[in-house]
Design an enzyme around this catalytic site. Structure first.
Site, PDB file in Angstrom:
ATOM      1  N   ILE A 116      12.826  15.814  -3.930  1.00 56.07           N
ATOM      2  CA  ILE A 116      12.203  17.062  -4.384  1.00 56.07           C
ATOM      3  C   ILE A 116      13.135  18.233  -4.085  1.00 56.07           C
ATOM      4  CG2 ILE A 116      10.318  18.704  -3.980  1.00 56.07           C
ATOM      5  CD1 ILE A 116       9.366  16.283  -5.523  1.00 56.07           C
ATOM      6  N   LYS A 117      13.352  19.069  -5.095  1.00 51.41           N
ATOM      7  CA  LYS A 117      14.098  20.321  -4.902  1.00 51.41           C
ATOM      8  C   LYS A 117      13.105  21.474  -4.972  1.00 51.41           C
ATOM      9  CE  LYS A 117      17.781  23.218  -6.823  1.00 51.41           C
ATOM     10  NZ  LYS A 117      17.316  24.298  -7.690  1.00 51.41           N
TER      11      LYS A 117
END
Length: 360
Positions: free
Chosen positions: A241-242
């Protein structure tokens, strides 16, 4: 400003007056509740998942490349700004990056785990570099040429094209909270499922986008809202996840108050027991929403400015101490001279390599 960090004292000096607080703070949510980054991340976390052996191999390639190889941490160069922010606005400060090869060369010189950029950029140089550094193809984008400007992530390429050019992963953005988010969730969920079938890993930019989030403060950066965006992202099986670094909290309340309508669901214990106004607590809440760290959280470096080194190192310290898995740094690195961009990456990586920067 361009010195490579090699000692805890150097990290402290970049943090300035915040140094003691950021380096010694104890988070509200104990680290024992988290699955923390480690050299055996793929074996420990993903080998018991539904990811097939080819995906495990792709994830191991990401975690085993570059200066942070086999630490459990990631340092990635993302350059999708040529579409997201326009090529002129992004590359005018450093025109060499109109040439895709120089984007890949920067990631390699900086010893990054991977380079994440557009289908076109990677496709034009893939036969020369796909076997030298892991490729992440960003398959959807928001473009600013349509008038009036609109905010919608649309597919610019297919998962099959990413696989054909030798990518080990695909990346995508969902604008959670936007009027188009339902379509984007469905679209990217299908794309990620296909990427996993083909043996590629998946990375999701979990961004918020709605004018309702801009009130007295910018709640696009709220810990409670970005945390929930992360939780939606891992639900469609993003492997990484960014997310933007959180700066405040109580986004649900702010939107409800401004609109005069109920909004979402929250619980007061989020704000009293799980978070505070400290950036490490806010970021730990983001990690908590990534299945307690089973899915790695990488925070973004943000726009380029006058204090890029200090800001990037601060973000890295917060991410690492919160239990995050690394930093993804674009404009701060490629909008400066090549050698300075390399040094900035190394400065960020030094934070993750330092045994003195511990988990809060």
């Amino acid at each position: 400003m361009t010195a490579t960090l090699s000692a805890p004292q150097a990290i402290e000096s970049w943090l300035g007056q915040e140094a003691e607080d950021l380096l010694t703070y104890k988070a509200k949510v104990p680290k024992d509740l988290l699955h923390l980054p480690s050299p055996d991340m793929v074996d420990r976390i993903f080998s018991i998942s539904d990811r097939n052996p080819q995906v495990l191999r792709s994830l191991q390639q990401l975690y085993s490349h570059g200066r942070l190889a086999n630490t459990g941490y990631l340092s990635i160069l993302p350059v999708d700004q040529g579409i997201e922010h326009s090529a002129g606005a992004s590359f005018a400060p450093n025109p060499m990056y109109f040439d895709p090869e120089n984007i890949v060369k920067l990631a390699m010189a900086a010893e990054c785990n991977a380079v994440a950029t557009t289908l076109g950029v990677l496709g034009i140089v893939s036969r020369k570099y796909a076997h030298k550094i892991p490729f992440i193809v960003k398959i959807n984008h928001n473009e600013l040429l349509t008038f009036p400007n609109q905010f919608d992530q649309v597919l610019f390429g297919s998962v099959e094209q990413a696989w054909n050019l030798g990518a080990v992963a695909v990346g995508a953005t969902i604008y959670f909270g936007s009027e188009n988010s339902t379509r984007q969730i469905q679209e990217i969920s299908r794309a990620f499922a296909r990427a996993h079938e083909l043996g590629m890993a998946t990375i999701l930019w979990c961004y918020l986008r709605n004018n309702a989030f801009k009130q007295d403060k910018d709640y696009h950066l709220a810990g409670d809202l970005t945390g929930q965006a992360n939780h939606l992202g891992v639900t469609i099986e993003a492997d990484i996840i960014k997310q933007k670094l959180p700066e405040l909290d109580r986004g649900y309340e702010a939107v409800a108050k401004a609109s005069g309508k109920s909004y979402g669901k929250t619980n007061e214990r989020i704000y009293t027991d799980l978070t505070s106004d400290h950036p490490i607590d806010l970021t730990r809440y983001q990690v908590l929403n990534c299945y307690s760290g089973r899915v790695g959280l990488i925070n973004s470096g943000g726009a380029s400015g006058k204090n890029d080194f200090a800001e990037a190192i601060r973000t890295a310290v917060i991410n690492k101490r919160a239990g995050g898995s690394g930093l993804i740094s674009g404009r701060k690195t490629f909008q400066r001279p090549f050698e300075e961009g390399v040094k900035l990456f190394h400065a960020i990586q030094d934070v993750y390599l330092s045994s003195e920067v511990t988990i809060a």
